[in-house]
Design an enzyme around this catalytic site. Sequence first.
Site, PDB file in Angstrom:
ATOM      1  N   HIS A  24      13.637  -2.801  -1.242  1.00  0.00           N
ATOM      2  CA  HIS A  24      13.220  -2.917  -2.641  1.00  0.00           C
ATOM      3  C   HIS A  24      14.226  -3.796  -3.387  1.00  0.00           C
ATOM      4  CE1 HIS A  24      11.384  -1.830  -6.410  1.00  0.00           C
ATOM      5  NE2 HIS A  24      12.604  -1.685  -6.897  1.00  0.00           N
ATOM      6  N   ASP A  83       9.580   4.301  -4.107  1.00  0.00           N
ATOM      7  CA  ASP A  83      10.977   3.828  -4.090  1.00  0.00           C
ATOM      8  C   ASP A  83      11.977   4.948  -4.379  1.00  0.00           C
ATOM      9  OD1 ASP A  83       9.903   1.246  -3.694  1.00  0.00           O
ATOM     10  OD2 ASP A  83       9.715   0.940  -5.847  1.00  0.00           O
ATOM     11  N   ARG A  96       0.847  -1.197   0.000  1.00  0.00           N
ATOM     12  CA  ARG A  96       0.000   0.000   0.000  1.00  0.00           C
ATOM     13  C   ARG A  96       0.876   1.238   0.000  1.00  0.00           C
ATOM     14  NH1 ARG A  96      -5.685   0.245   0.172  1.00  0.00           N
ATOM     15  NH2 ARG A  96      -5.369   2.058   1.478  1.00  0.00           N
TER      16      ARG A  96
END
Length: 202
Positions: free
Chosen positions: A112, A148, A94
């Site tokens: 990530h 990110d 989310r």
Amino acid sequence: MSDVTRFAVLASGRGSNAESLMKAFESGRIPNAELAVVISNRAGAPVLDKAKAHGVDAVLIESKGRERHDYELEMLGALGERHVDHLLLAGYMRVLSRTFLRGWRGQILNIHPSLLPEFPGLRAPERQWAAGVTVAGATVHYVDDGVDTGPVLLQGSLDVRGDEGPDGLAQRILEEVEHVIYPRAVRLFLERTRRESAQTEE
Ligand code: GRF
């Protein structure tokens, strides 16, 4: 902030990074800190069972079909009740609102599966494979309001063999890099945070 720093992990699915963090907290590799709660926004997410198996408070706050504001308010309540200091996103699917993030600036980390700023967004290992990179990796970064994009805290890389295939590469990134660097990054983050708060107290 008390002597023992309290973390929450937010995760939506499988929870292998969450579990590597649980093990790191359990074994004392992250000193003077504890994992206060694992929160998932998805019913039936395996990460909730993993948390229970490790004796960690596991909380489901479903996001599906709800206003983001209500959902985030409930989450803030759960974090507040448990006196959580910092948040660790681990496969949390989310996007947190700007309002939520404003209250936690500099206090949220994410992992990530690429060497950011290369390959932000979804399916990063598959895209690295398709691009034919020879070096792949993962990044732990501070969360800001982009996807990110926040400042990098720690990265780790591996040499792509070339015979892994997209799924194999994703698995190698996960096991050889992500599970190793996330606990290390949390330790680094804590050292940094403690140093900074000691300086401001001087
Ligand atoms: C990991 O690759 C993580 O980097 C990304 O989502 C995946 C979650 O996997 N953000 P898991 O749930 O930790 O196993």
